[in-house]
Design a protein around this motif. Structure first.
Motif, PDB file in Angstrom:
ATOM      1  N   LEU A 116       0.825  -1.205   0.000  1.00  0.00           N
ATOM      2  CA  LEU A 116       0.000   0.000   0.000  1.00  0.00           C
ATOM      3  C   LEU A 116       0.861   1.258   0.000  1.00  0.00           C
ATOM      4  O   LEU A 116       0.513   2.255  -0.649  1.00  0.00           O
ATOM      5  CB  LEU A 116      -0.914   0.012   1.229  1.00  0.00           C
ATOM      6  N   ARG A 120       0.502   4.214  -2.675  1.00  0.00           N
ATOM      7  CA  ARG A 120       0.196   5.576  -2.229  1.00  0.00           C
ATOM      8  C   ARG A 120       1.277   6.573  -2.616  1.00  0.00           C
ATOM      9  O   ARG A 120       0.970   7.706  -3.001  1.00  0.00           O
ATOM     10  CB  ARG A 120      -0.012   5.573  -0.710  1.00  0.00           C
ATOM     11  N   THR A 121       2.533   6.176  -2.523  1.00  0.00           N
ATOM     12  CA  THR A 121       3.594   7.110  -2.916  1.00  0.00           C
ATOM     13  C   THR A 121       3.579   7.347  -4.424  1.00  0.00           C
ATOM     14  O   THR A 121       3.870   8.459  -4.882  1.00  0.00           O
ATOM     15  CB  THR A 121       4.980   6.588  -2.481  1.00  0.00           C
ATOM     16  N   ASP A 123       0.799   7.215  -6.265  1.00  0.00           N
ATOM     17  CA  ASP A 123      -0.397   8.015  -6.520  1.00  0.00           C
ATOM     18  C   ASP A 123      -0.199   9.478  -6.136  1.00  0.00           C
ATOM     19  O   ASP A 123      -0.891  10.361  -6.654  1.00  0.00           O
ATOM     20  CB  ASP A 123      -1.592   7.448  -5.740  1.00  0.00           C
TER      21      ASP A 123
END
Length: 205
Positions: A116, A120-121, A123
């Motif tokens: 995740l 997330r990084t 995105d």
């Protein structure tokens, strides 16, 4: 695709990625999340604290890739040197089952968190006009990336049935013809290895 990490102040690292590399990394991380699974969520009305201490499985996963990500703690009879007596084999199996029952839930949670963090990084990147971006990671994010890159390589390597002999510069992975259907995944496997090695070297004192 030969991104190279560079150290940043505070113990982090940064690497320039193009649009294709970002897409591949995100897709692989999402597939890893799907493979690991969503984890056990407390049902309606269930005590969240009880769910937190829920026991995990005692048997190895049937999927070879998951079995590689969550191996038996004591190696089992296959990992033992020399002949194993039946009673010793049974003891290894029982010890591995017990260890798995009390640790696999947390191990899966950790691997999900790492994957995740990768998603997330990625995105959160601000793309440049050419579609690429510079990925800048904190020290903690670097560790999550290292662990997740390793999990991705283990998964892909298992799917490809990669052996140590395949991976050297003269190994068969480097000699696959472009018509081989495994070629795209082999290229991803080798690229992830180079990315992981670059990040390790950047974080070394």
């Amino acid at each position: 695709m030969a991104g190279h990490f560079e150290a940043t102040p505070g113990g982090g690292a940064a690497v320039a990625l193009d649009e294709v590399e970002i897409s591949i990394l995100r897709s692989l991380a999402v597939q890893l999340l799907e493979l690991i699974g969503p984890g056990d969520q407390p049902a309606d009305g269930e005590d969240p604290l009880a769910a937190l201490f829920a026991e995990g499985p005692s048997e190895p996963p049937a999927d070879p890739a998951l079995a590689r990500l969550f191996p038996d703690a004591y190696g089992g009879p296959e990992g033992s040197a020399g002949a194993v007596k039946p009673e010793e084999e049974q003891e290894l199996l029982e010890r591995s089952a017990e260890f798995r029952r009390f640790t696999e839930v947390d191990l899966r949670s950790g691997k999900r968190d790492d994957a995740l963090a990768v998603v997330r990084t990625l995105d959160a990147l601000s793309p440049a006009p050419d579609g690429g971006a510079v990925l800048t990671l904190t020290g903690d994010e670097c560790l999550s990336w290292l662990r997740s890159l390793n999990d991705l390589r283990l998964t892909i390597g298992t799917r490809l049935e990669v052996s140590d002999e395949d991976q050297g510069e003269e190994g068969s992975l480097y000699r696959l013809p472009d018509t081989d259907p495994r070629k795209p995944m082999v290229m991803a496997y080798l690229w992830l290895g180079a990315l992981q090695e670059s990040l390790v070297e950047t974080l070394m004192p």
